[in-house]
Design a protein around this motif. Sequence first.
Motif, short mmCIF file in Angstrom:
data_model
loop_
_atom_site.label_atom_id
_atom_site.label_comp_id
_atom_site.label_asym_id
_atom_site.label_seq_id
_atom_site.Cartn_x
_atom_site.Cartn_y
_atom_site.Cartn_z
N VAL A 270 1.10 -1.04 0.13
CA VAL A 270 0.14 0.10 0.02
C VAL A 270 0.75 1.12 -0.12
O VAL A 270 0.59 2.19 -0.83
N LEU A 271 1.90 1.22 0.80
CA LEU A 271 2.78 2.33 0.91
C LEU A 271 3.53 2.57 -0.53
O LEU A 271 3.87 3.86 -0.97
N ALA A 272 3.79 1.50 -0.98
CA ALA A 272 4.51 1.55 -2.48
C ALA A 272 3.79 2.18 -3.39
O ALA A 272 3.69 3.15 -4.26
N ASP A 273 2.35 1.84 -3.38
CA ASP A 273 1.26 2.43 -4.28
C ASP A 273 1.21 4.00 -4.02
O ASP A 273 0.97 4.81 -4.82
N PRO B 86 9.89 3.69 -9.79
CA PRO B 86 9.56 3.75 -11.52
C PRO B 86 8.98 2.67 -11.84
O PRO B 86 8.05 2.45 -12.92
N ASP B 87 9.43 1.32 -11.40
CA ASP B 87 8.86 0.19 -11.81
C ASP B 87 7.71 -0.63 -11.15
O ASP B 87 7.10 -1.51 -11.51
N HIS B 88 7.20 0.31 -10.20
CA HIS B 88 6.15 0.04 -9.34
C HIS B 88 4.70 0.01 -10.24
O HIS B 88 4.59 1.23 -10.62
N GLU B 89 3.90 -1.17 -10.09
CA GLU B 89 2.76 -0.80 -10.82
C GLU B 89 1.52 -0.74 -9.64
O GLU B 89 1.67 -1.42 -8.62
N LEU B 90 0.66 0.22 -9.64
CA LEU B 90 -0.49 0.28 -8.55
C LEU B 90 -1.09 -1.03 -8.38
O LEU B 90 -1.51 -1.72 -9.30
N VAL B 91 -1.34 -1.58 -7.10
CA VAL B 91 -1.94 -2.87 -6.56
C VAL B 91 -3.21 -2.69 -6.09
O VAL B 91 -4.34 -3.10 -6.58
N TYR B 92 -3.33 -1.68 -5.15
CA TYR B 92 -4.53 -1.59 -4.37
C TYR B 92 -5.26 -0.13 -4.67
O TYR B 92 -6.34 -0.02 -4.25
N TYR B 93 -4.62 0.63 -5.24
CA TYR B 93 -5.01 1.82 -5.84
C TYR B 93 -5.32 2.13 -7.49
O TYR B 93 -4.69 1.34 -8.22
N ARG B 94 -6.30 2.92 -7.60
CA ARG B 94 -6.31 2.93 -9.24
C ARG B 94 -6.61 4.73 -9.38
O ARG B 94 -7.19 5.31 -8.31
N LYS B 95 -6.36 5.15 -10.46
CA LYS B 95 -6.66 6.43 -10.93
C LYS B 95 -8.01 6.47 -11.38
O LYS B 95 -8.43 5.71 -12.10
N LEU B 96 -8.83 7.61 -10.74
CA LEU B 96 -10.26 7.72 -11.11
C LEU B 96 -10.08 8.75 -12.55
O LEU B 96 -9.80 9.76 -12.38
N ASP B 97 -10.47 8.09 -13.75
CA ASP B 97 -10.30 8.74 -14.94
C ASP B 97 -11.90 9.34 -15.19
O ASP B 97 -12.73 9.13 -14.65
#
Length: 413
Positions: A388-391, A402-413
């Motif tokens: 979660v902290l990495a997110d 730079p290489d981390h991809e979101l796991v528990y969070y999403r961007k609201l488009d």
Amino acid sequence: MHSKHTIRSLLLFIVAGALVMAACAPTAASPVAEPNVSAVVAEAPVHNVKEGCISTFDPTIDHFPEKLTIEYSEGWTIEYFNHYKVITVLNPWRDAKETFQYVLVQCGAPIPEGYDNAQVVEVPIDSIITMSTTQLPHLVKLGRLDALIGLDDFAYVNTPEVRALIDAGKLIEVGSGADVNVELVLDANPDLVMTYGVGDPQWDAHPKLLEAGLKVALNSEYMETSPLGRVEWIKFTAAFFNEEARAMLVFREIADRYNAMSALAKTVKTKPTVFIGAMRGDAWSMPGGRSYVARYLEDAGAAYLWADDESTGSIPLDFETVFERAADADFWLNTGSWTGRAEAAAADERYTQFRAYQTGAMYNNNARLNENGGNDYWEGGLANPDVVLADLIKIFHPELLPDHELVYYRKLD
């Protein structure tokens, strides 16, 4: 005067007599070695007993050579004795006036005296029913999912290993809160039911379960004010299985990863401003400045706009108060059930006036939902605060990870 011959004869006679007497004297007995007899002493264990009972009880032996230490959690304590351990839950729910104590006795050892108001549980337990999805990842990480025989509600479970057991028909569903099916739990006869409390008999399961004579432990991890304090309750679960060593290792790895990323985020020169939540009915529930959410934001290198607040829970605010402080905030997070910005505009046109809405800097912690709306942020996320902290660091300072991809969070488009 005697002649030399006479004297010599007399001496020979005396010597001969002495030899005869010596020959006739009884011979002294040779010393006999005493048999090497020693008391049979139980051998002190090197590891905690994780299955079954001890066969020989020796009160001088420490049956828990592997022990827990608590670093971040503030809601419970543990004290060790040779054949039992005492856990005290200090803050079972907000504004609680009571504590709960559990005496965990090594199976095969006697129950200690002096704990009349405590629940006594023989350890290690072999079976458990959990009343919260937050407890399921603990069993997986401890390697004790084999002990799970039931849970409160199947619908909101995300943990894949538990979903597999549900699909295979190996678990029972006992109901939630005060609606718990006590008869079903009694039939299952678990060694322990792990639940939580809110201090309201209309919502709490433990009063009914205790009244039925079941062994019940209250897990109040949700009362902790830091992410690491919350996940450290895996040690609480572990104590009932005598899995202290594994819990210490699992937690240490999580904490080390979390603290390493927090240290990385502390190197940033600019901290973006952040606010949380949305209106629910007539109030905007804003996390207090001493809440675990505020701690996440601080550790991720963000400036939480309510960091100056001293409360550990949520603050009810009106829309105008929030807008006055957060209108120009850089980021807007944790917006409830929304999956896109259009839902915000549909809920209240005033939301579109926030700068974070206009720039698209809105993120929600609901990227992992099951078909029934069960949010894995409140399950796997609580058990993996380092992820979660990495997110959050990725959201606020993407150049750091730079290489981390979101796991528990999403961007609201």
